[in-house]
Design an enzyme around this catalytic site. Sequence first.
Site, mmCIF file in Angstrom:
data_model
loop_
_atom_site.group_PDB
_atom_site.id
_atom_site.type_symbol
_atom_site.label_atom_id
_atom_site.label_comp_id
_atom_site.label_asym_id
_atom_site.label_seq_id
_atom_site.Cartn_x
_atom_site.Cartn_y
_atom_site.Cartn_z
ATOM 1 N N ASP A 121 15.151 -1.374 11.219
ATOM 2 C CA ASP A 121 15.665 -0.999 12.546
ATOM 3 C C ASP A 121 17.194 -1.000 12.536
ATOM 4 O OD1 ASP A 121 12.916 -1.231 13.838
ATOM 5 O OD2 ASP A 121 13.191 -3.239 13.037
ATOM 6 N N HIS A 132 10.122 -6.478 16.319
ATOM 7 C CA HIS A 132 10.078 -5.178 15.624
ATOM 8 C C HIS A 132 8.969 -4.358 16.306
ATOM 9 C CE1 HIS A 132 9.961 -2.134 12.531
ATOM 10 N NE2 HIS A 132 8.692 -2.397 12.280
HETATM 11 P P1 NAD Z 1 -0.808 1.077 2.987
HETATM 12 O O1 NAD Z 1 -2.017 1.408 3.789
HETATM 13 O O2 NAD Z 1 -0.258 2.090 2.059
HETATM 14 O O3 NAD Z 1 -1.118 -0.215 2.148
HETATM 15 C C1 NAD Z 1 -1.661 -1.352 2.749
HETATM 16 C C2 NAD Z 1 -1.830 -2.398 1.697
HETATM 17 O O4 NAD Z 1 -2.300 -3.577 2.339
HETATM 18 C C3 NAD Z 1 -2.864 -2.022 0.645
HETATM 19 O O5 NAD Z 1 -2.396 -2.461 -0.595
HETATM 20 C C4 NAD Z 1 -4.101 -2.789 1.079
HETATM 21 O O6 NAD Z 1 -4.979 -3.100 0.014
HETATM 22 C C5 NAD Z 1 -3.466 -4.030 1.676
HETATM 23 N N1 NAD Z 1 -4.364 -4.686 2.635
HETATM 24 C C6 NAD Z 1 -5.081 -4.095 3.604
HETATM 25 N N2 NAD Z 1 -5.845 -5.009 4.241
HETATM 26 C C7 NAD Z 1 -5.566 -6.198 3.659
HETATM 27 C C8 NAD Z 1 -6.049 -7.528 3.843
HETATM 28 N N3 NAD Z 1 -6.985 -7.817 4.759
HETATM 29 N N4 NAD Z 1 -5.537 -8.503 3.053
HETATM 30 C C9 NAD Z 1 -4.589 -8.225 2.137
HETATM 31 N N5 NAD Z 1 -4.129 -6.990 1.903
HETATM 32 C C10 NAD Z 1 -4.606 -5.998 2.649
HETATM 33 O O7 NAD Z 1 0.285 0.533 4.013
HETATM 34 P P2 NAD Z 1 1.878 0.531 3.879
HETATM 35 O O8 NAD Z 1 2.382 1.821 4.374
HETATM 36 O O9 NAD Z 1 2.257 0.049 2.528
HETATM 37 O O10 NAD Z 1 2.256 -0.553 5.018
HETATM 38 C C11 NAD Z 1 1.980 -1.926 4.853
HETATM 39 C C12 NAD Z 1 2.332 -2.681 6.138
HETATM 40 O O11 NAD Z 1 3.746 -2.647 6.365
HETATM 41 C C13 NAD Z 1 1.703 -2.087 7.413
HETATM 42 O O12 NAD Z 1 1.243 -3.141 8.249
HETATM 43 C C14 NAD Z 1 2.871 -1.356 8.074
HETATM 44 O O13 NAD Z 1 2.695 -1.223 9.464
HETATM 45 C C15 NAD Z 1 4.004 -2.309 7.731
HETATM 46 N N6 NAD Z 1 5.373 -1.778 7.860
HETATM 47 C C16 NAD Z 1 6.325 -2.612 8.364
HETATM 48 C C17 NAD Z 1 7.653 -2.184 8.474
HETATM 49 C C18 NAD Z 1 8.708 -3.090 9.042
HETATM 50 O O14 NAD Z 1 9.832 -2.603 9.268
HETATM 51 N N7 NAD Z 1 8.462 -4.358 9.301
HETATM 52 C C19 NAD Z 1 7.989 -0.895 8.037
HETATM 53 C C20 NAD Z 1 7.002 -0.070 7.529
HETATM 54 C C21 NAD Z 1 5.676 -0.525 7.446
HETATM 55 C C1 LMR Z 2 8.226 1.324 11.077
HETATM 56 O O1 LMR Z 2 9.023 0.863 11.888
HETATM 57 O O2 LMR Z 2 8.405 2.434 10.538
HETATM 58 C C2 LMR Z 2 7.009 0.517 10.699
HETATM 59 O O3 LMR Z 2 6.950 -0.680 11.418
HETATM 60 C C3 LMR Z 2 5.739 1.276 10.785
HETATM 61 C C4 LMR Z 2 5.311 1.496 12.214
HETATM 62 O O4 LMR Z 2 4.134 1.248 12.524
HETATM 63 O O5 LMR Z 2 6.136 1.933 13.017
#
Ligand code: NAD
Ligand code: LMR
Length: 326
Positions: free
Chosen positions: A156, A184
């Site tokens: 962010d 967030h």
């Molecule tokens: P993705 O779907 O590509 O991958 C998800 C991963 O999590 C996979 O490896 C899967 O096996 C694992 N997973 C799913 N369920 C699980 C469980 N019960 N226990 C353990 N592992 C589990 O997703 P992604 O795009 O890599 O995103 C991952 C996370 O990060 C999401 O929750 C997304 O919203 C979050 N995210 C946060 C931010 C931030 O700024 N904080 C930014 C982007 C994404």
């Molecule tokens: C983001 O900010 O891009 C991530 O937290 C993914 C989402 O769900 O917005």
Amino acid sequence: MKRIAVTGATGQIVYSLLFRIAHGDLFNHSEPIALHLYDLPGTEAMMEGVAMELEDCAFPLLKEVRIGSDLHKQFEGVDLALLVGAKPRGPGMERADLLMDNGKIFVDQGRALGEVASKDVKVIIVGNPCNTNCLIAMSHGSSIPRQNFHAMMRLDQNRAQALLAKKAQVPVKGVKRMTIWGNHSATQVPDFTNATIEGKKAPEVIQDASWFQGEFIETIQKRGAAIIAARGKSSAASAANAVVETVRDLYTPTPKGEWFSSAVCSDGNPYGIEENLIFGFPCRSEGDGNFEIVPDIPLDYFIKEKIAITQKELISERECIQKELL
Ligand code: NAD
Ligand code: LMR
């Protein structure tokens, strides 16, 4: 050697993240690295493939890669835990909609870290809703100092810096002191009032209060959703980049007069935010992995009101999980 656990090892964020870590981007290309990759049972073949690609990069600093689906084995002795694995949201969802499903993940992970990780492990939660997931992990990893837990706000911060730089037509490096207060989520508060553009307060450079209070804040609050709508998937490479910068923020001395945003435990904070929340604050570090919240930043009525809204949302997320997950 730094031992780094990464969960969600076969997910899209981690596919962008691992090669940055193994290249040495977290610790100034100076520390040897061991990667402890964790993902769910059934993903072993894919994790093996990722490990093969890491090997094929012949990164000089990468000394060891362990893969597995046993939390206790993967978290053993780690100095840093990057908890990415969790379901992402789809179009039309808010991040809090993931809470009951994803929150459970962080009960076991917090507990396992408390039992087997290094006693001073730093834990960064990325999986959404990251603030409340972080609160859950912190509550269950009670042998780890509470100030060692972070939820990622750096994406962010980067989004807000990039948008201010674009609007003011200056290089991104010219934008500093960008705090993202609170959650967030769509209630986060990108604090333009204290941000600076080439040394001047942002509102002196961009003299457009209605743009700041309307379009600017909303664009940052809804950027994650805009990416999901455009890409069909949530942000990945920019999230991975933000993870790298979150760690670098903690292991690089913060330049004098500057700060970075991270969501950290609110206990004892200087802004009167309720305790026992994971809240985005302005932070600075001496580069040793620890941080302090920067005090005495002036907040006007507009920003204070917005902070009250994001605080209320975090309290209600905590209430949702209080009985079952805390
Ligand atoms: P993705 O779907 O590509 O991958 C998800 C991963 O999590 C996979 O490896 C899967 O096996 C694992 N997973 C799913 N369920 C699980 C469980 N019960 N226990 C353990 N592992 C589990 O997703 P992604 O795009 O890599 O995103 C991952 C996370 O990060 C999401 O929750 C997304 O919203 C979050 N995210 C946060 C931010 C931030 O700024 N904080 C930014 C982007 C994404
Ligand atoms: C983001 O900010 O891009 C991530 O937290 C993914 C989402 O769900 O917005």
